[in-house]
Motif scaffolding. Structure first.
Motif, PDB file in Angstrom:
ATOM      1  N   SER A  80      51.874  36.711  -1.942  1.00  0.00           N
ATOM      2  CA  SER A  80      51.752  37.646  -3.032  1.00  0.00           C
ATOM      3  C   SER A  80      50.523  37.463  -4.010  1.00  0.00           C
ATOM      4  O   SER A  80      49.939  38.441  -4.712  1.00  0.00           O
ATOM      5  CB  SER A  80      52.899  37.677  -3.842  1.00  0.00           C
ATOM      6  N   SER A  81      50.116  36.001  -4.209  1.00  0.00           N
ATOM      7  CA  SER A  81      48.797  35.820  -4.954  1.00  0.00           C
ATOM      8  C   SER A  81      47.712  36.467  -4.301  1.00  0.00           C
ATOM      9  O   SER A  81      46.732  36.885  -5.149  1.00  0.00           O
ATOM     10  CB  SER A  81      48.821  34.418  -4.849  1.00  0.00           C
ATOM     11  N   ALA A  82      47.523  36.494  -2.975  1.00  0.00           N
ATOM     12  CA  ALA A  82      46.133  36.770  -2.092  1.00  0.00           C
ATOM     13  C   ALA A  82      46.124  38.077  -2.405  1.00  0.00           C
ATOM     14  O   ALA A  82      45.224  38.955  -2.696  1.00  0.00           O
ATOM     15  CB  ALA A  82      46.401  36.344  -0.873  1.00  0.00           C
ATOM     16  N   GLY A 124      32.035  38.164  -9.456  1.00  0.00           N
ATOM     17  CA  GLY A 124      31.568  36.758  -8.658  1.00  0.00           C
ATOM     18  C   GLY A 124      32.646  35.933  -8.808  1.00  0.00           C
ATOM     19  O   GLY A 124      33.304  35.060  -7.946  1.00  0.00           O
ATOM     20  N   THR A 125      33.285  35.598  -9.908  1.00  0.00           N
ATOM     21  CA  THR A 125      34.336  34.458 -10.141  1.00  0.00           C
ATOM     22  C   THR A 125      35.665  34.977  -9.659  1.00  0.00           C
ATOM     23  O   THR A 125      36.545  34.175  -8.910  1.00  0.00           O
ATOM     24  CB  THR A 125      34.572  34.461 -11.705  1.00  0.00           C
ATOM     25  N   LYS A 126      35.949  36.448  -9.551  1.00  0.00           N
ATOM     26  CA  LYS A 126      37.315  36.537  -8.919  1.00  0.00           C
ATOM     27  C   LYS A 126      37.056  36.547  -7.441  1.00  0.00           C
ATOM     28  O   LYS A 126      38.065  36.209  -6.466  1.00  0.00           O
ATOM     29  CB  LYS A 126      37.575  38.305  -9.163  1.00  0.00           C
ATOM     30  N   LEU A 127      35.904  36.818  -6.640  1.00  0.00           N
ATOM     31  CA  LEU A 127      35.618  36.539  -5.142  1.00  0.00           C
ATOM     32  C   LEU A 127      35.683  35.084  -4.962  1.00  0.00           C
ATOM     33  O   LEU A 127      36.251  34.617  -4.152  1.00  0.00           O
ATOM     34  CB  LEU A 127      34.222  36.915  -4.866  1.00  0.00           C
ATOM     35  N   PHE A 128      35.165  33.998  -5.997  1.00  0.00           N
ATOM     36  CA  PHE A 128      35.290  32.783  -5.967  1.00  0.00           C
ATOM     37  C   PHE A 128      36.856  32.156  -5.861  1.00  0.00           C
ATOM     38  O   PHE A 128      37.268  31.383  -5.047  1.00  0.00           O
ATOM     39  CB  PHE A 128      34.735  32.031  -6.846  1.00  0.00           C
ATOM     40  N   LEU A 131      38.388  33.438  -2.673  1.00  0.00           N
ATOM     41  CA  LEU A 131      38.155  32.217  -1.381  1.00  0.00           C
ATOM     42  C   LEU A 131      38.710  31.045  -1.585  1.00  0.00           C
ATOM     43  O   LEU A 131      39.148  30.208  -0.394  1.00  0.00           O
ATOM     44  CB  LEU A 131      36.626  31.821  -1.563  1.00  0.00           C
ATOM     45  N   LEU A 132      39.165  30.637  -2.961  1.00  0.00           N
ATOM     46  CA  LEU A 132      39.882  29.374  -3.041  1.00  0.00           C
ATOM     47  C   LEU A 132      41.203  29.316  -2.737  1.00  0.00           C
ATOM     48  O   LEU A 132      41.900  28.553  -1.962  1.00  0.00           O
ATOM     49  CB  LEU A 132      39.712  28.988  -4.711  1.00  0.00           C
ATOM     50  N   GLY A 136      42.824  27.283   0.189  1.00  0.00           N
ATOM     51  CA  GLY A 136      43.949  26.386   0.233  1.00  0.00           C
ATOM     52  C   GLY A 136      44.985  26.642   1.404  1.00  0.00           C
ATOM     53  O   GLY A 136      45.463  25.652   1.642  1.00  0.00           O
ATOM     54  N   PHE A 137      44.894  27.797   1.801  1.00  0.00           N
ATOM     55  CA  PHE A 137      45.958  27.859   2.957  1.00  0.00           C
ATOM     56  C   PHE A 137      45.442  27.394   4.133  1.00  0.00           C
ATOM     57  O   PHE A 137      46.280  26.801   4.871  1.00  0.00           O
ATOM     58  CB  PHE A 137      45.969  29.548   3.192  1.00  0.00           C
ATOM     59  N   PHE A 138      44.142  27.026   4.425  1.00  0.00           N
ATOM     60  CA  PHE A 138      43.837  26.586   5.686  1.00  0.00           C
ATOM     61  C   PHE A 138      43.738  24.940   5.400  1.00  0.00           C
ATOM     62  O   PHE A 138      43.809  24.182   6.171  1.00  0.00           O
ATOM     63  CB  PHE A 138      42.319  26.887   5.918  1.00  0.00           C
TER      64      PHE A 138
END
Length: 170
Positions: A80-82, A124-128, A131-132, A136-138
């Protein structure tokens, strides 16, 4: 940052509502009236402000979803967060594209320049952030419902109803 974008876009929308055409009873709207008319900025201002407001609200909701994910840290909260982060990023990209169009046309005031700058930085910050979340999933320790079910079940046989327990006296 989404709160700041929402505040500036809300100011611009309020300013546009206060200073648009006003018609009295029996008078028609002027020729060339647009529902997205803004007295400041240029032709792209109205669309940029509306999409910036939508992106700010969805982005703030995705931040709350991300905070919930940090609290519970499960695969379901990750999904849901992703999803909400990707939706917020897509809307922010749309607002940023309109901000770039507004920059290209020119003729805007300092508050709109601030809104454009925040939209570009926010993309840019939302893309970062996305990615975080996926990083975190991996690297995180996620377990799904099936894993917790398997881990909590017992492997020894439970006595059946009506059976007697046999003890060995060796």
């Amino acid at each position: 940052m989404f709160v700041i974008v929402g505040a500036i876009a809300g100011w611009a929308l309020n300013n546009a509502i206060d200073h648009t055409y006003s018609t009295g009873p029996g008078t028609a709207l002027p020729v060339g009236f647009s529902a997205v008319y803004f007295p400041m900025g240029n032709e792209a201002t109205g669309f940029m402000v509306i999409f910036a407001l939508i992106a700010a609200v969805v982005g703030a909701a995705s931040c709350l979803s991300g905070l919930h994910h940090l609290r519970v840290w499960t695969a379901q909260s990750l999904a849901s967060s992703a999803a909400s982060s990707l939706t917020a990023w897509a809307l922010t990209l749309l607002a940023m594209g309109l901000a770039c169009k507004e920059i290209h046309i020119g003729g805007r005031n300092a508050k709109l320049i601030t809104l454009e700058s925040f939209l570009i930085i926010l993309c840019g910050t939302k893309l970062f952030c996305i990615l975080l979340i996926h990083g975190g999933f991996f690297g995180g320790n996620y377990c799904c419902y099936e894993d917790t079910y398997i881990a909590t079940t017992t492997t020894r046989a439970e006595p059946q109803k009506g059976s007697t327990t046999v003890t060995s006296s060796v």
